[in-house]
Design an enzyme around this catalytic site. Structure first.
Site: not given
Ligand code: GLU
Length: 445
Positions: A126, A166
């Protein structure tokens, strides 16, 4: 917590001082793993749990950029590459003033388990920045994204680390980030980012996937107890991507969706939310929910209050972490809520989650209920790798199958470890076992 895990948790607290959200996310997982440790002491003996709690790599860097007035601004950005046992690091980027290392680590930690639950080959990571996109022009956002990617590109790659969106990062930002990556590397590496626009390698249904998936998961929980979302009164929190498409899928399944929120308050619309109007205000104008109530006679705007004071049978928190506390949970239970599914990451405080579970309310934790977004990102990577583009119908069919699989994995693990119906335990145990087994196979790395 199991006594063999307690000392590990103490180490996590000491080593990551002040990172409250990260502590919360680790505690929730470790509290589920007692029965696993009893059955498989090798996971403790081989320090799998200790290794899991320590990111493989953490990057923190400066992002300087020039605003429209010609002033130099400085932000801080992060990428936590948490675990690559199952595949390349995968997880979004968040742009919000609240972002600091503790938030990125909580999200990265959750992502490891969420991604494992999808059954697809993606590790966990992340990132993000304390940059606040609110009130910034397109040109400012572009310059910020270009500066961020000028550092981040060297750590990315379709087989290494694949960011997405996100909070605060959508198709616009992904476009600028992709453009800069392509320019610096001189490679058209479509699979290095997901959430791309349809014109250049994005996947159909990616935008809808998190919200749709949350409702598909909710419907699976309800079906397992002989019920359905059809005809039920539903409230969502937030009014971004996840909230809007959770509402859309719930409406498709016959539910009556009456409320949503933003940082200024919430709206209740007894006639049912008008999603076209909501999309126009939020996605096109980047406006406020007060505009919704002004445009629609059946709606009422409540400023500065939480949407969770409204009654509903199904609650879908789709805004942000720790937005729904114990008092609000008790209120929802008193008002007859039967199911809660987390479209956001960790929106319920631990106390709120416990109240739902103690009172027999179906509770789908985020790492299971919102896995549809990242799962569809993995489908986007598949399409990019095969230079293909799938139809919306086929992609949605795959998403639906994946979400049913996530539900099944949670339910089976919960049964096997003596906690039927406990989706928190089921999600944590099932995903832990998969990641831990892969880590054991790879040796001490
Ligand atoms: N931010 C999204 C999550 O919390 C998606 C992440 C992604 O698609 O890599 O899962």
């Amino acid at each position: 917590m199991h006594e063999r895990l307690e000392s590990h948790f103490e180490t996590v607290l000491a080593r990551n001082a002040g990172e409250r959200e990260f502590h919360q996310a680790v505690r929730e997982v470790l509290e589920s793993l007692g029965p696993v440790v009893d059955k498989h002491p090798e996971y403790v003996d081989q320090a799998v749990i200790e290794r899991l709690c320590e990111p493989e790599r953490q990057l923190i860097f400066r992002v300087p950029w020039t605003d429209d007035q010609g002033r130099v601004q400085v932000n801080r950005a992060f990428r936590v590459e948490f675990n690559s046992a199952l595949g390349p690091y995968k997880g979004g980027l968040r742009f919000h003033p609240s972002v600091y290392l503790g938030i990125v680590k909580f999200l990265g930690f959750e992502q490891i388990f969420k991604n494992a639950l999808t059954g697809l080959p993606i590790g966990g990571g992340k990132g993000g920045s304390d940059f606040d996109p609110k009130g910034r022009s397109d040109a400012e956002v572009m310059r910020f994204c270009q500066s961020l990617m000028t550092e981040l590109y060297r750590h990315l790659g379709e087989y290494t680390d694949v960011p997405a969106g996100d909070i605060g990062v959508g198709e616009r930002e992904i476009g600028y980030l992709f453009g800069q990556y392509k320019r610096i590397t001189n490679r058209y590496e479509s699979g290095v980012l997901t959430g791309k626009g349809l014109a250049y390698g994005g996947s159909r249904m990616r935008k809808e996937a998190t919200g749709y998936g949350t409702v598909i998961f909710t419907e699976e929980m309800l079906a397992a107890t002989g019920r359905s979302i059809s005809g039920r009164r539903v409230a969502v929190s937030g009014s971004g991507n996840v909230a809007i498409y959770a509402a859309e899928k719930a409406i498709q399944l016959g539910a009556h969706v009456v409320a949503c929120s933003d940082s200024g308050g919430y709206v209740v619309d007894e006639a049912g939310l008008d999603l076209d109007l909501l999309r126009e205000i939020k996605e096109v104008r980047r406006g406020r929910l007060t505009e919704y109530a002004e445009a629609r006679g059946s709606a009422r705007h409540v400023a500065g209050a939480s949407v969770w004071s409204e009654s509903c049978e199904v609650a879908l928190p789709c805004a942000t972490q720790n937005e729904l506390d114990a008092e609000q949970a008790a209120g929802l239970v008193g008002n007859g809520v039967i199911a809660v599914a987390e479209g956001a990451n960790m929106p319920c405080t631990p106390e709120a989650a416990r109240i739902f579970q103690d009172k027999g309310v179906l509770f789908g934790p985020g790492k299971a209920a919102n896995a549809g977004g990242v799962a569809t990102s993995a489908l986007e990577m598949q399409q990019n790798a095969s230079r293909d583009s799938w139809s919306a119908a086929y992609t949605e069919e795959r998403l639906t199958r994946i979400m049913k699989g996530v539900h099944e994995r949670c339910a089976v693990a919960a049964d096997e470890y003596g906690q039927p119906g406990n989706y928190v335990a089921g999600a944590n145990i099932s995903s832990f076992l998969q990641v831990a087994d892969a880590m054991l196979s790879h040796g001490v790395i």
